[in-house]
Design an enzyme around this catalytic site. Structure first.
Site, PDB file in Angstrom:
ATOM      1  N   HIS A   1      -4.194  -9.386   4.220  1.00 55.17           N
ATOM      2  CA  HIS A   1      -5.664  -9.379   4.165  1.00 55.17           C
ATOM      3  C   HIS A   1      -5.881 -10.091   5.463  1.00 55.17           C
ATOM      4  CE1 HIS A   1      -6.208  -8.425  -0.311  1.00 55.17           C
ATOM      5  NE2 HIS A   1      -6.092  -7.165   0.425  1.00 55.17           N
TER       6      HIS A   1
ATOM      7  N   ARG B   1      -0.313  -2.628  -6.626  1.00 53.40           N
ATOM      8  CA  ARG B   1      -0.855  -3.778  -5.495  1.00 53.40           C
ATOM      9  C   ARG B   1      -1.875  -4.886  -6.225  1.00 53.40           C
ATOM     10  NH1 ARG B   1      -1.108  -4.881  -0.068  1.00 53.40           N
ATOM     11  NH2 ARG B   1      -3.344  -5.260   0.660  1.00 53.40           N
TER      12      ARG B   1
ATOM     13  N   ARG C   1       0.689  -1.131   0.150  1.00 53.41           N
ATOM     14  CA  ARG C   1       0.059  -0.003   0.214  1.00 53.41           C
ATOM     15  C   ARG C   1       0.936   1.285   0.040  1.00 53.41           C
ATOM     16  NH1 ARG C   1      -2.121  -3.304   3.997  1.00 53.41           N
ATOM     17  NH2 ARG C   1      -4.238  -4.348   3.752  1.00 53.41           N
TER      18      ARG C   1
ATOM     19  N   TYR D   1      -9.270 -11.297  -6.629  1.00 52.56           N
ATOM     20  CA  TYR D   1      -8.537 -11.633  -7.780  1.00 52.56           C
ATOM     21  C   TYR D   1      -8.785 -12.787  -8.640  1.00 52.56           C
ATOM     22  CZ  TYR D   1      -6.089  -7.988  -5.229  1.00 52.56           C
ATOM     23  OH  TYR D   1      -5.827  -6.616  -4.517  1.00 52.56           O
TER      24      TYR D   1
END
Length: 379
Positions: free
Chosen positions: A350, A327, A235, A359
């Protein structure tokens, strides 16, 4: 205990005082016991009985209905799932902005609570902006007097202005934060209807587009910034918080400290990036943080965004590229390379696997074996 009888506790604000609301279906036993509890009153506005919000009155409720009815506290006590960062709050943007004379600014206690909760600077800015927009719709009304009807009317205005579902949800969060966290009435507005979250898939760069982006950076420092965002799936805030000793070249790992939820994790250190970092370090000589400003302080978020944006323009990419795009691309490319989703979840930091599962909807792995039905027609 008779589970058929139950009472739900609610947070109410009546005559400028915090109160405990008791919501239940009409029942003679519950009503008669309630009348024996000192200070119990009926509210026509809320359509329920209420008591002053004190520990003794709360204890009286539990004592009166023990073995008689189930007291549901789901909407009364706080349960925070907030994602927090350990960054100091930056309020310079608030100081520098130009406001109208009659503009109603965010209460100081609101900012203080955000700081104590250690919310990220992005969240702070979003909450303050949304909450100030809300309170400026009701300039002549004390904040404590605003109720569910006022909030719903405000949300209708946002819908009429064609604000996105994401913005409306953020506005609800900012309003709930004041009444439920700052004023200490958890779940007071739990019944406010939310728009459904927009299930938009994130923008992903192809591997070739990623290569072009990195090659289009202006210097070695910019190249390392873009390269690290992609190669470690960081991030933007995590990149800026990196210190020199967080790069572990002996184990080829990057130590990401104090990420969302104040959690530490490790991510991958690319051999290519390590070589670039060594060149960068000799040239720029950072003292504490891996990437520093001219004054040796932490590099700014806006600077990182501009680096990515300028590189994408130079690379002539038609997609809208942000630091977070890299990311997303990192995770998707790993998944397409056959990396297990559980490892990707750990690398991204996560908490829930459901967040990482998005994803699986983006990757085109295996699609090359599927032929369009049109190709089988003799057209």
């Amino acid at each position: 205990m008779n589970l058929k009888k139950h009472i739900t506790l609610k947070h109410l604000f009546i005559e400028q005082k915090k109160c405990i609301g008791l919501q239940f279906q009409s029942d003679k036993v519950i009503s008669s016991l309630l009348k024996e509890i000192p200070d119990s009153k009926w509210s026509e506005d809320f359509g329920m009985y209420y008591l002053p919000n004190t520990k003794s009155h709360l204890n009286n409720i539990f004592s009166a209905y023990r073995g008689v009815a189930w007291v549901n506290c789901k909407y009364f006590f706080d349960k925070s799932n907030s994602k927090q960062l350990d960054d100091p709050i930056d309020t310079q943007w608030m100081v520098k902005r130009k406001l109208q004379n009659d503009f109603r600014t965010c209460p100081n206690e609101y900012l203080l609570k955000l700081e104590l909760k250690k919310y990220s600077n992005n969240t702070v800015k979003s909450y303050v902006t949304c909450f100030e927009h809300f309170i400026n719709q009701y300039k002549g009304i004390p904040l404590e007097n605003l109720n569910e009807t006022d909030i719903r009317d405000y949300l209708k205005t946002l819908i009429q202005e064609e604000k996105s579902n994401s913005y409306i949800n953020q506005s609800i969060n900012s309003i709930k934060f004041y009444y439920e966290v700052v004023l200490g009435m958890p779940n007071r507005f739990y019944a406010i209807e939310r728009p459904k979250k927009e299930k938009k898939l994130p923008i992903i760069l192809s591997k070739d587009e990623t290569r072009k982006l990195i090659e289009s950076t202006n210097n070695i420092k910019h190249k390392c910034i873009v390269g690290l965002l992609y190669s470690a799936g960081l991030r933007r805030s995590e990149l800026l918080n990196l210190k020199i000793f967080d790069i572990d070249s002996s184990r080829m790992l990057i130590h990401v400290r104090g990420a969302k939820g104040n959690k530490d994790r490790f991510s991958l250190l690319s051999k290519t990036i390590l070589e670039d970092l060594r060149i960068y370090f000799k040239e720029w000589r950072p003292k504490e943080y891996l990437f520093e400003s001219i004054n040796n302080g932490k590099y700014s978020e806006n600077s990182v965004s501009k680096i990515v944006k300028n590189a994408s323009i130079k690379a002539k990419l038609k997609k809208r590229v942000t630091p977070h795009t890299l990311r997303h691309s990192f995770a998707t490319h790993l998944l397409e390379s056959g990396v297990d989703l559980r490892y990707i979840q750990e690398l991204l930091g996560h908490t829930s696997s459901k967040t990482t599962e998005i994803y699986t909807h983006i990757t085109h792995k295996g699609w090359e074996k599927i032929k369009s039905p049109l190709d089988k027609l003799d057209v």
